[in-house]
Design a protein around this motif. Sequence first.
Motif, PDB file in Angstrom:
ATOM      1  N   SER A 172       0.851  -1.192   0.000  1.00 10.63           N
ATOM      2  CA  SER A 172       0.000   0.000   0.000  1.00 10.63           C
ATOM      3  C   SER A 172       0.881   1.234   0.000  1.00 10.63           C
ATOM      4  O   SER A 172       1.925   1.252   0.656  1.00 10.63           O
ATOM      5  CB  SER A 172      -0.876   0.044   1.257  1.00 10.63           C
ATOM      6  OG  SER A 172      -1.910  -0.887   1.195  1.00 10.63           O
ATOM      7  N   HIS A 189       3.338   5.657   3.983  1.00 16.03           N
ATOM      8  CA  HIS A 189       2.418   6.781   4.123  1.00 16.03           C
ATOM      9  C   HIS A 189       3.255   8.051   4.089  1.00 16.03           C
ATOM     10  O   HIS A 189       4.148   8.226   4.913  1.00 16.03           O
ATOM     11  CB  HIS A 189       1.642   6.694   5.441  1.00 16.03           C
ATOM     12  CG  HIS A 189       0.547   7.708   5.537  1.00 16.03           C
ATOM     13  ND1 HIS A 189      -0.750   7.353   5.673  1.00 16.03           N
ATOM     14  CD2 HIS A 189       0.565   9.048   5.472  1.00 16.03           C
ATOM     15  CE1 HIS A 189      -1.497   8.446   5.704  1.00 16.03           C
ATOM     16  NE2 HIS A 189      -0.707   9.478   5.586  1.00 16.03           N
ATOM     17  N   SER A 199       4.286  -1.103   3.124  1.00 20.63           N
ATOM     18  CA  SER A 199       3.371   0.031   3.232  1.00 20.63           C
ATOM     19  C   SER A 199       4.162   1.316   3.412  1.00 20.63           C
ATOM     20  O   SER A 199       5.155   1.338   4.138  1.00 20.63           O
ATOM     21  CB  SER A 199       2.434  -0.171   4.418  1.00 20.63           C
ATOM     22  OG  SER A 199       1.521   0.891   4.532  1.00 20.63           O
ATOM     23  N   GLY A 242      -2.951  12.169  -0.397  1.00 21.91           N
ATOM     24  CA  GLY A 242      -3.938  11.327   0.269  1.00 21.91           C
ATOM     25  C   GLY A 242      -4.516  10.224  -0.593  1.00 21.91           C
ATOM     26  O   GLY A 242      -5.475   9.571  -0.204  1.00 21.91           O
ATOM     27  N   GLU A 243      -3.938   9.981  -1.753  1.00 27.25           N
ATOM     28  CA  GLU A 243      -4.393   8.890  -2.614  1.00 27.25           C
ATOM     29  C   GLU A 243      -3.823   7.576  -2.085  1.00 27.25           C
ATOM     30  O   GLU A 243      -2.669   7.532  -1.641  1.00 27.25           O
ATOM     31  CB  GLU A 243      -3.921   9.108  -4.050  1.00 27.25           C
ATOM     32  CG  GLU A 243      -4.437  10.405  -4.633  1.00 27.25           C
ATOM     33  CD  GLU A 243      -3.571  10.903  -5.784  1.00 27.25           C
ATOM     34  OE1 GLU A 243      -4.162  11.502  -6.698  1.00 27.25           O
ATOM     35  OE2 GLU A 243      -2.344  10.726  -5.754  1.00 27.25           O
ATOM     36  N   HIS A 244      -4.613   6.516  -2.148  1.00 29.38           N
ATOM     37  CA  HIS A 244      -4.170   5.198  -1.691  1.00 29.38           C
ATOM     38  C   HIS A 244      -4.012   4.289  -2.909  1.00 29.38           C
ATOM     39  O   HIS A 244      -4.968   4.020  -3.624  1.00 29.38           O
ATOM     40  CB  HIS A 244      -5.196   4.607  -0.722  1.00 29.38           C
ATOM     41  CG  HIS A 244      -4.823   3.272  -0.208  1.00 29.38           C
ATOM     42  ND1 HIS A 244      -5.741   2.276   0.010  1.00 29.38           N
ATOM     43  CD2 HIS A 244      -3.622   2.737   0.142  1.00 29.38           C
ATOM     44  CE1 HIS A 244      -5.127   1.193   0.456  1.00 29.38           C
ATOM     45  NE2 HIS A 244      -3.838   1.451   0.542  1.00 29.38           N
ATOM     46  N   VAL A 258      -2.626   0.541  -4.325  1.00 24.79           N
ATOM     47  CA  VAL A 258      -2.353  -0.817  -3.859  1.00 24.79           C
ATOM     48  C   VAL A 258      -1.644  -1.605  -4.950  1.00 24.79           C
ATOM     49  O   VAL A 258      -2.086  -1.629  -6.104  1.00 24.79           O
ATOM     50  CB  VAL A 258      -3.667  -1.534  -3.451  1.00 24.79           C
ATOM     51  CG1 VAL A 258      -3.386  -2.973  -3.035  1.00 24.79           C
ATOM     52  CG2 VAL A 258      -4.349  -0.784  -2.314  1.00 24.79           C
ATOM     53  N   VAL A 302       0.354   5.511   0.319  1.00 24.17           N
ATOM     54  CA  VAL A 302      -0.485   6.692   0.474  1.00 24.17           C
ATOM     55  C   VAL A 302       0.357   7.896   0.074  1.00 24.17           C
ATOM     56  O   VAL A 302       1.408   8.155   0.663  1.00 24.17           O
ATOM     57  CB  VAL A 302      -1.016   6.844   1.915  1.00 24.17           C
ATOM     58  CG1 VAL A 302      -1.830   8.129   2.061  1.00 24.17           C
ATOM     59  CG2 VAL A 302      -1.864   5.634   2.300  1.00 24.17           C
ATOM     60  N   THR A 303      -0.101   8.611  -0.947  1.00 29.70           N
ATOM     61  CA  THR A 303       0.643   9.750  -1.489  1.00 29.70           C
ATOM     62  C   THR A 303       0.485  10.982  -0.613  1.00 29.70           C
ATOM     63  O   THR A 303      -0.357  11.019   0.293  1.00 29.70           O
ATOM     64  CB  THR A 303       0.144  10.103  -2.908  1.00 29.70           C
ATOM     65  OG1 THR A 303      -1.156  10.709  -2.798  1.00 29.70           O
ATOM     66  CG2 THR A 303       0.087   8.883  -3.816  1.00 29.70           C
TER      67      THR A 303
END
Length: 143
Positions: free
Chosen positions: A46, A137, A135, A52-54, A56, A48-49
């Motif tokens: 995952s 963030h 992941s 706020g874009e997620h 996968v 998260v840019t």
Amino acid sequence: MYQTDHQHPRTSDPQLVAREVLERLEAAWNDGDGEAFGRTYAPDASFVTVRGEHIVGSAAIGAGHTQIFGTIYAGSANRMRLVRAIEVSGGIIVAVSVNTLDCPSGPLAGVRQALSTSVVVTDQSRTAGRPQILSTHNTLVTV
């Protein structure tokens, strides 16, 4: 760089592992190579840019970066500095970095910073022999 036992992979030094992963990300970014950027991530990762874009999956992460390297971040340079890395469990490292983006044009033109938190896995059966990110963030620093 890291070692494993038969039951649980264990990094010899979480700092070294995290730095090696950041070096791969930084090189891919600065080469404008979205595919190489994506390969640093596990297949089911995952991301998260800063917007706020997620996203996968390593393929989608790579494709997204290929797109931005040709548009809004074309010609940009990114320096990634490890702030902290800690092994939270056998073969699982949480790494925090400060990423300094120097972008010649687009919505983030100029020099900007982001804080990035990544979970890095070193289990060779999961990562095909190289640590990968599970992941990330990102948070744009606006202060």
